[in-house]
Design a protein around this motif. Sequence first.
Motif, PDB file in Angstrom:
ATOM      1  N   ASN A 399      17.897  24.604  33.272  1.00 54.47           N
ATOM      2  CA  ASN A 399      17.136  24.820  32.968  1.00 54.47           C
ATOM      3  C   ASN A 399      16.862  26.210  33.344  1.00 54.47           C
ATOM      4  N   ILE A 400      16.148  26.313  34.732  1.00 56.45           N
ATOM      5  CA  ILE A 400      16.128  27.299  35.788  1.00 56.45           C
ATOM      6  C   ILE A 400      16.868  27.592  36.532  1.00 56.45           C
ATOM      7  N   PHE A 401      16.940  28.233  36.957  1.00 56.32           N
ATOM      8  CA  PHE A 401      18.387  28.098  38.551  1.00 56.32           C
ATOM      9  C   PHE A 401      17.702  28.600  39.636  1.00 56.32           C
ATOM     10  N   PHE A 402      16.183  29.909  39.515  1.00 58.08           N
ATOM     11  CA  PHE A 402      16.267  29.873  41.151  1.00 58.08           C
ATOM     12  C   PHE A 402      14.394  30.011  40.601  1.00 58.08           C
ATOM     13  N   GLU A 403      13.409  29.052  41.242  1.00 61.75           N
ATOM     14  CA  GLU A 403      12.512  28.686  40.867  1.00 61.75           C
ATOM     15  C   GLU A 403      11.716  29.734  42.507  1.00 61.75           C
ATOM     16  N   VAL A 404      11.434  30.746  42.036  1.00 56.21           N
ATOM     17  CA  VAL A 404      10.043  31.375  43.663  1.00 56.21           C
ATOM     18  C   VAL A 404       8.565  31.285  43.054  1.00 56.21           C
ATOM     19  N   GLU A 405       8.185  30.594  43.749  1.00 57.80           N
ATOM     20  CA  GLU A 405       7.086  30.567  43.553  1.00 57.80           C
ATOM     21  C   GLU A 405       5.659  30.856  45.436  1.00 57.80           C
ATOM     22  N   GLY A 406       6.497  31.097  46.890  1.00 61.41           N
ATOM     23  CA  GLY A 406       5.880  31.710  47.673  1.00 61.41           C
ATOM     24  C   GLY A 406       5.750  32.966  47.386  1.00 61.41           C
ATOM     25  N   ASP A 407       4.930  33.683  48.029  1.00 64.52           N
ATOM     26  CA  ASP A 407       4.429  34.831  48.452  1.00 64.52           C
ATOM     27  C   ASP A 407       5.082  35.366  49.373  1.00 64.52           C
ATOM     28  N   ASP A 408       5.437  36.458  48.926  1.00 67.85           N
ATOM     29  CA  ASP A 408       6.035  37.418  50.501  1.00 67.85           C
ATOM     30  C   ASP A 408       7.975  37.012  51.064  1.00 67.85           C
ATOM     31  N   VAL A 409       8.488  36.211  50.017  1.00 71.14           N
ATOM     32  CA  VAL A 409       9.971  36.048  49.539  1.00 71.14           C
ATOM     33  C   VAL A 409      10.630  37.429  49.715  1.00 71.14           C
ATOM     34  N   VAL A 410      11.952  37.085  50.463  1.00 73.79           N
ATOM     35  CA  VAL A 410      13.059  38.043  49.890  1.00 73.79           C
ATOM     36  C   VAL A 410      14.046  37.698  49.913  1.00 73.79           C
ATOM     37  N   VAL A 411      14.762  38.208  48.552  1.00 72.05           N
ATOM     38  CA  VAL A 411      15.864  36.925  47.941  1.00 72.05           C
ATOM     39  C   VAL A 411      16.968  38.777  48.621  1.00 72.05           C
ATOM     40  N   ASP A 412      17.740  38.530  49.228  1.00 64.51           N
ATOM     41  CA  ASP A 412      19.552  38.838  49.357  1.00 64.51           C
ATOM     42  C   ASP A 412      21.078  38.887  48.681  1.00 64.51           C
ATOM     43  N   HIS A 413      20.464  39.531  47.356  1.00 66.45           N
ATOM     44  CA  HIS A 413      22.255  38.800  46.865  1.00 66.45           C
ATOM     45  C   HIS A 413      22.578  37.682  46.216  1.00 66.45           C
TER      46      HIS A 413
END
Length: 473
Positions: A399-413
């Motif tokens: 249903n969901i591939f990637f979920e970001v709940e945290g603050d100040d996260v960096v996703v690089d590609h």
Amino acid sequence: MGLLGRSWALLVGLVGVRAEWYDGIPSVQVFGPEQQEEAESFFRDHYQKYRQAEFSAARQAVLLKRGDYNFSFEVPFYTSVAGVGLGPNEVTVRSFRVPSRLPWQQGGATKTFWRSVEGLNAKETCLWATSQACPLRRSIIHGDLQLSGFHEDEKTLGPSSGGFMADVDVKGTVLLGTQQQFLFRNSEFGHVNLKKNTNAYNTVYVGVKGTPETHEINAPQMVSSIPKTERVAEKPFLVEEMGHWFVSVPNLKLDSVGSRQSAFAPRISIEEMYVARAGDTASSINVGIQGKKGLLLTPGLYEVGEPIMVTDPGFVILGLGFPTLVSKGALPAIMQMADDARVAGILLEGGAEVDEIPRTDALLLWSGHGGVASDIFARVGSFKYENTFHKPCTAKRANIFFEVEGDDVVVDHTWLWHADHDDCTSRWPDSLSAVSCQSQNALLVRGKRVIIYGLQAEHTLEDQVVWYGEEGS
């Protein structure tokens, strides 16, 4: 490692020959400069075997120690090639290549996925005719870099649909060719060719020296240039030094420009990492990482029936050779709950059967604050490979591939993909994957101040990206 394997490692230690962490893992090949002929032969045979293996279950990492390798090589599917020097100038090759694998009418390089190169110093022009999930990192190219190519004797450049590059220094010209889109981050270019044989639609340059200038706002070659990279840390990488192995973990940098962002990074010794190999499950990995500072996922397919739990601040997960976590249940494959953690180089696959599980949580659920996710790939589809935990050509769900709940996260590609084609049916766009598999969103962001570079998401059945978090970019 089973009982016999660990007993053998102990026996080897008793007789005075140190066992290496990669002993007994055929999906990891390590070569030194004194093994030139062996290495070149391996590259040649491996490429011929897997150059068309788009949905193969094989995974491979090739690690080159410090030295000069006087040959060129090609990179096929599910293969990572990495120099394991402290910097790319310490591992020299003639060139690396990925030719356009299909005829122009069949898509050229638009289906050339899942491979990587990093940590190399190439003396000659390189060809990287690739599309999604093909990161090029931490390298120096003394010739030109061609980003699309010809198929065999064809006279027209085949289409291509990449891509991502970071911490790369190209002394010559970057030839965009037919790339439909590309993101370049923290790199340095002698020149970028926007004209000759070029129909690139959308290129983005972040913290790059040598960004091309264009004054045609509505030109086909749409160029976006952001002078500085606001916040990022380069992907962790393996280092071999005098027989000792480490994982280098580059620091977070603010407002950075240009390449060489990964030098002088903190290290984690290989003894402080749990080295997982094909046959490990989420259960054995959770036991193995207790008291460790990181997890090294070697190339292979992993059954994940429960989440891999990351709870220690600063913990590092590094994947080699596109290790694939096949999620079998409704819970996440990885629950990343730690602050300032690093997760890099993994392929998440929805393996839950549609008929058995009505809904799944995110394949990767990131609730910790801070930290960096690098080269995160995910997919759901119907594929032909078969093993004890994967039934071939059946409808799968994520249903969901990637979920970001945290603050100040960096996703690089990222490449987060509901498959529109597969190896179970030849119909396109009405493939088994497109018609029968179920998905909802590729990316769901709830955290504040999340930054994402190189977000690629495709074909999910509802909104591809849902972003609730404030102050993000």
